[in-house]
Design a protein around this motif. Sequence first.
Motif, short mmCIF file in Angstrom:
data_model
loop_
_atom_site.label_atom_id
_atom_site.label_comp_id
_atom_site.label_asym_id
_atom_site.label_seq_id
_atom_site.Cartn_x
_atom_site.Cartn_y
_atom_site.Cartn_z
N ALA A 130 0.86 -1.25 -0.03
CA ALA A 130 -0.20 -0.02 -0.16
C ALA A 130 0.91 1.40 0.15
CB ALA A 130 -0.79 0.17 1.24
N ILE A 131 0.47 2.35 -0.69
CA ILE A 131 1.43 3.48 -1.18
C ILE A 131 0.07 4.67 -0.77
CG2 ILE A 131 2.62 4.86 -2.46
CD1 ILE A 131 3.61 2.48 -3.80
N ARG A 132 0.60 5.64 0.21
CA ARG A 132 -0.26 6.88 0.35
C ARG A 132 0.47 7.79 -0.14
NH1 ARG A 132 -1.52 7.14 5.82
NH2 ARG A 132 -3.57 6.28 5.47
N GLY A 133 -0.18 8.73 -1.12
CA GLY A 133 0.60 9.92 -1.69
C GLY A 133 -0.42 10.97 -1.71
N HIS A 134 0.18 12.09 -1.42
CA HIS A 134 -0.80 13.40 -1.40
C HIS A 134 -1.11 13.82 -2.94
CE1 HIS A 134 -2.01 17.42 0.32
NE2 HIS A 134 -1.85 17.79 -1.01
N TRP A 135 -2.23 13.72 -3.38
CA TRP A 135 -2.60 14.07 -4.75
C TRP A 135 -2.81 15.66 -4.73
CZ3 TRP A 135 -6.42 10.18 -7.99
CH2 TRP A 135 -5.63 9.01 -7.84
N ALA A 136 -2.26 16.27 -5.56
CA ALA A 136 -2.15 17.94 -5.74
C ALA A 136 -3.82 18.49 -5.70
CB ALA A 136 -1.42 18.23 -6.81
N ASP A 137 -4.68 17.83 -6.08
CA ASP A 137 -6.04 18.39 -6.43
C ASP A 137 -7.03 17.48 -6.69
OD1 ASP A 137 -7.56 21.21 -6.71
OD2 ASP A 137 -7.97 19.86 -8.63
N LEU A 138 -8.15 17.29 -5.91
CA LEU A 138 -9.17 16.42 -6.08
C LEU A 138 -10.57 17.22 -6.44
CD1 LEU A 138 -7.28 14.89 -4.10
CD2 LEU A 138 -8.72 12.96 -5.01
N GLY A 139 -10.39 18.65 -6.72
CA GLY A 139 -11.78 19.35 -7.00
C GLY A 139 -11.93 20.36 -5.66
N GLY A 140 -13.25 20.75 -5.62
CA GLY A 140 -13.57 21.16 -4.46
C GLY A 140 -13.58 22.74 -4.40
N LEU A 141 -13.41 23.48 -3.44
CA LEU A 141 -13.82 24.73 -3.31
C LEU A 141 -12.68 25.78 -3.81
CD1 LEU A 141 -15.51 25.56 -0.22
CD2 LEU A 141 -16.63 25.25 -2.39
N GLU A 142 -11.46 25.02 -3.82
CA GLU A 142 -10.16 25.86 -4.38
C GLU A 142 -9.07 24.96 -5.00
OE1 GLU A 142 -7.06 26.96 -1.00
OE2 GLU A 142 -9.06 27.58 -0.53
N THR A 143 -8.16 25.30 -5.61
CA THR A 143 -7.14 24.54 -6.25
C THR A 143 -6.37 24.17 -4.82
OG1 THR A 143 -7.05 25.82 -8.27
CG2 THR A 143 -5.19 24.49 -7.71
N GLY A 144 -6.02 22.59 -5.01
CA GLY A 144 -5.32 22.00 -3.87
C GLY A 144 -6.51 21.44 -3.11
N SER A 145 -7.46 21.59 -3.10
CA SER A 145 -8.92 20.94 -2.37
C SER A 145 -8.49 21.26 -0.69
CB SER A 145 -8.85 19.49 -2.69
OG SER A 145 -8.95 19.28 -4.09
N MET A 146 -7.88 22.10 -0.41
CA MET A 146 -7.58 22.53 0.93
C MET A 146 -8.05 23.95 1.44
SD MET A 146 -3.73 20.72 1.30
CE MET A 146 -3.43 21.45 2.72
N SER A 147 -9.25 24.05 1.31
CA SER A 147 -9.88 25.40 1.69
C SER A 147 -10.28 25.59 3.28
CB SER A 147 -11.19 25.56 0.44
OG SER A 147 -12.03 26.89 1.10
N TRP A 148 -10.02 26.62 3.63
CA TRP A 148 -10.49 27.04 5.10
C TRP A 148 -12.11 27.33 5.08
CZ3 TRP A 148 -7.98 26.02 9.45
CH2 TRP A 148 -6.57 25.78 9.38
N GLU A 149 -12.63 27.46 4.06
CA GLU A 149 -14.09 27.80 3.85
C GLU A 149 -14.87 26.61 3.72
OE1 GLU A 149 -14.71 30.94 4.02
OE2 GLU A 149 -12.47 31.51 4.21
N ALA A 150 -14.40 25.40 3.45
CA ALA A 150 -15.07 24.21 3.38
C ALA A 150 -15.60 24.03 4.82
CB ALA A 150 -14.16 23.05 3.30
N VAL A 189 -1.74 14.99 -11.05
CA VAL A 189 -2.43 13.67 -10.59
C VAL A 189 -1.93 12.40 -11.47
CG1 VAL A 189 -4.69 12.43 -10.21
CG2 VAL A 189 -4.43 14.96 -9.37
N ARG A 190 -1.75 12.67 -12.87
CA ARG A 190 -1.37 11.58 -13.77
C ARG A 190 -0.28 11.13 -13.26
NH1 ARG A 190 -1.95 13.92 -18.18
NH2 ARG A 190 -3.91 13.15 -18.98
N GLY A 191 0.68 11.91 -13.33
CA GLY A 191 2.04 11.69 -12.85
C GLY A 191 2.38 11.00 -11.61
N ASP A 192 1.53 11.46 -10.45
CA ASP A 192 1.90 11.17 -9.13
C ASP A 192 1.09 9.72 -9.31
OD1 ASP A 192 3.36 13.03 -8.52
OD2 ASP A 192 2.07 14.15 -7.58
N MET A 193 -0.02 9.48 -9.80
CA MET A 193 -0.95 8.23 -9.89
C MET A 193 0.20 7.23 -10.55
SD MET A 193 -4.11 7.34 -11.96
CE MET A 193 -5.25 8.58 -11.38
N MET A 194 0.60 7.53 -11.47
CA MET A 194 1.43 6.70 -12.21
C MET A 194 2.69 6.09 -11.30
SD MET A 194 -0.25 5.56 -14.70
CE MET A 194 -2.02 5.80 -14.75
#
Length: 559
Positions: A130-150, A189-194
């Motif tokens: 198993a490999i966990r990696g931080h994907w740069a963006d998965l949608g949501g309120l802002e680029t990076g998917s890490m909005s303080w407004e969520a 995302v494509r590059g890190d997924m691969m």
Amino acid sequence: MSPDASPTDYTPDELDIELFRHACSSVLDEIEVNITQTAYSPLIYEYKDYVVGLLDPDFALMAQSKLSLPGFLADLGPVVSDAIEIAGKHTLVPGDVLISNYAAVQGHHINNVVMMSPIFQDGEIVAYVAIRGHWADLGGLETGSMSWEARDIWQEGTQYRGLRIMRAGELVPENVATCLANTRLEEYVRGDMMAQLGGCTLGVSRWAERMASRWTREQIAALSAAQMAQSAALARARVAALPDGTYSATTRLDDAGAPGTDPLRYTVRIQIDGDRMVVDLTDIPDQVAAPINSHTPDSDARVAYKSLVVPDHPTDEGLFAALEVRTRPGSILTASKGAAMAHWNNGKATLVDLIIRAFGEGNPELAPAGTHGSQGAYIFSGKRADGSWWQSIDTIGGGWGGHVGGDGFSPLKTLNHGDNRSLSVEVVEASFPLTIDHVTYRPDSAGRGRHRGGWGVEKLITTTEDAFISTSIDRTVDPPWGAAGGETGAPGCVDIQFPGSDTWERHNKASLVHLPAGSRVRLRSAGGGGWGPPDERDPEALAADIRDGLVTESAGRKP
């Protein structure tokens, strides 16, 4: 499988166990090298925001990568177990690869995507890689998917739960396409997924070469159980060597993750009784609306426990046999399904630090003073001329606490990061419209003591094109504490000077602040706390700090 169980009559000797442990580690070591050489995002190949693990058929951790994030300590099992249950274990065949970032089980922000593959031997599953990696963006309120407004997890982006990316060694194109359709940063995302996919397939093949070729399936089960039993015995012996007692400590986060909210009070209690350590996290605030919730209480306690008890031993499930973690439902650490988690790690470093502080209150010679203790994340992003997005994400290192043996070190990330590197100046300036003007220590930021804390750091960055920044700085209300009579370190902050202005504006927790070209961002991390009374500091050491410009004359000589 219990760390003390043995499934066969085969009884491994000490040499067998050591060979098995190192064989597992060698597989993970090679996967790590492969990931850092093939990932697209600097957050993976430079910063190392990933973890690699080998799990047994019951999802207990057999081995974990050494150079990845300690904050992911032994927490892959529940994610892999859930994904396999959703996909159906009976449907798995050699060459299958699945992904999951389902927050209700994983308890992280959705960026942390786990990719996994079953390892077959004699037609049966003997392990999972198993490999966990931080994907740069998965949608949501802002680029990076890490909005303080969520305000819930669905505002943060897309969740995948046991989604099959590869079937019998062949990509499932519609599922890969779905992942790429739900991100603004497709090339990342494509590059890190691969890269993750390559790591999983490499792990399966190396298992066949190094494990299956040497041991039968039954022997591997016995070796795994024996290794965990060995780790459990070591951990219990180490805990038994610590002073018995009950200890506690309290600190505050700056707020509840939203402007105008009151500081959050964190209290932890530790009980050591013989060969057992109990970490009580029941006195932690209720989950909040802002995205600082999580569902990972054990991982924080495990980081502190391993740091105090068994820092020198490889990680497996047995290592935590001496640890009990107590929590209660509905706290920030055990948030309910749907809770916002974009900045799930905001208070994590503080919690690890606080557990160590509690132990140190009764045993100051065995624990350091406080670290800078803040995630210190900053995310630059922007749009290119062709409409695509770019992103640069990093955290700022700061000072660790002084200890009985000497001064605190700096700059380092938090205890949850370990020795993860900052992105290099060369990578940042070559890849993004940013100029790093300077990176320097902050004079007088270290807590004074017989052994001072490590220095805070100041990083000044100028944007050369229009951009945005999101930030995460905490622990300024209760800065890094001293120990055994030492003083606190100076807290951190993020300030922005916009073009045409002479003033600096504070933005410690911010989402998508617009930065016109020529904006200057000043990031300051906290210094570590001091250990022991300041008047006991070696005069030569103090003179050296003053000579190096790290302590001003007035601050160094004050009573």
